[in-house]
Design an enzyme around this catalytic site. Structure first.
Site, PDB file in Angstrom:
ATOM      1  CG  HIS A 151      54.843  90.825  10.462  1.00 51.59           C
ATOM      2  ND1 HIS A 151      54.357  91.954   9.829  1.00 51.59           N
ATOM      3  CD2 HIS A 151      55.668  90.247   9.550  1.00 51.59           C
ATOM      4  CE1 HIS A 151      54.842  92.024   8.610  1.00 51.59           C
ATOM      5  NE2 HIS A 151      55.643  91.005   8.409  1.00 51.59           N
ATOM      6  CG  HIS A 198      60.484  89.463   7.054  1.00 50.60           C
ATOM      7  ND1 HIS A 198      59.963  88.509   6.217  1.00 50.60           N
ATOM      8  CD2 HIS A 198      59.430  90.249   7.410  1.00 50.60           C
ATOM      9  CE1 HIS A 198      58.672  88.714   6.068  1.00 50.60           C
ATOM     10  NE2 HIS A 198      58.318  89.745   6.785  1.00 50.60           N
ATOM     11  CD  GLU A 227      57.192  93.459   5.719  1.00 49.14           C
ATOM     12  OE1 GLU A 227      57.327  92.376   6.311  1.00 49.14           O
ATOM     13  OE2 GLU A 227      56.178  93.737   5.077  1.00 49.14           O
TER      14      GLU A 227
END
Ligand SMILES: CC[C@H](C(=O)O)C(=O)SCCNC(=O)CCNC(=O)[C@H](O)C(C)(C)COP(=O)(O)OP(=O)(O)OC[C@H]1O[C@@H](n2cnc3c(N)ncnc32)[C@H](O)[C@@H]1OP(=O)(O)O
Ligand SMILES: [Co+2]
Length: 134
Positions: free
Chosen positions: A7, A79, A130
């Site tokens: 994502h 992020h 991440e």
């Protein structure tokens, strides 16, 4: 080491407004809000054919995205999440290269119920990364 983009996350000041815009204006499928107090955020996921967009709103007084939104009051890209097959092997490799793994270095369970880690943006050209084990 890196797999798919799981994502892209956008920090937003108001997740209900942003969710409505993604659904009604952009015609996207948007999940129901998920409160993640252990991460200091409420999230929704915008489902896309080839990935997801995570909308983030601060939750609680110690949200890790509060400072980001103070600097970017309209919101912004927060992020990128890459998938990895083995998050501990990835962590060990990154630490060995001198990269900073945030928190205590141990994976936490993220919004998808999978182990995640974060890497400092200053080590990766201004982008918070991440990693999510899938
Ligand atoms: C896991 C649940 C969910 C999921 O997908 O499953 C999530 O993704 S939850 C997402 C929210 N959680 C996190 O972001 C955890 C990791 N983040 C952090 O630990 C902090 O946000 C940190 C350390 C990246 C920044 O903390 P803070 O903003 O309080 O510190 P500073 O203001 O001192 O920032 C230091 C320096 O970094 C720049 N910065 C901060 N955030 C970002 C960002 N998102 N992207 C790029 N750069 C960022 C900030 O501007 C400072 O730069 P400087 O030049 O020194 O001003
Ligand atoms: Co995320």
């Amino acid at each position: 080491m890196l797999g798919r983009i799981n994502h892209i996350a956008l920090a937003v000041p108001d997740i209900a407004t942003a969710s409505r815009a993604y659904h009604e204006t952009l015609g996207a499928v948007v999940s129901a809000p998920q409160a993640l107090p252990e991460h200091g955020v409420t999230v929704v996921f915008v489902e896309l054919p080839n990935s997801k967009v995570e909308l983030l709103e601060p939750l609680g007084d110690a949200s890790p995205i509060a400072a980001f939104l103070a600097k970017n009051p309209d919101g912004g890209m927060h992020h990128i999440c890459y998938e990895v097959a083995d998050i501990l092997a990835a962590r060990n490799h990154l630490v060995a290269t001198g990269a900073r793994v945030l928190g205590n270095g141990e994976p936490k369970i993220g919004a998808h119920g999978k182990p995640v880690l974060f890497l400092h943006p200053k080590d990766f050209f201004g982008t918070l990364i991440e990693l999510e084990q899938v």
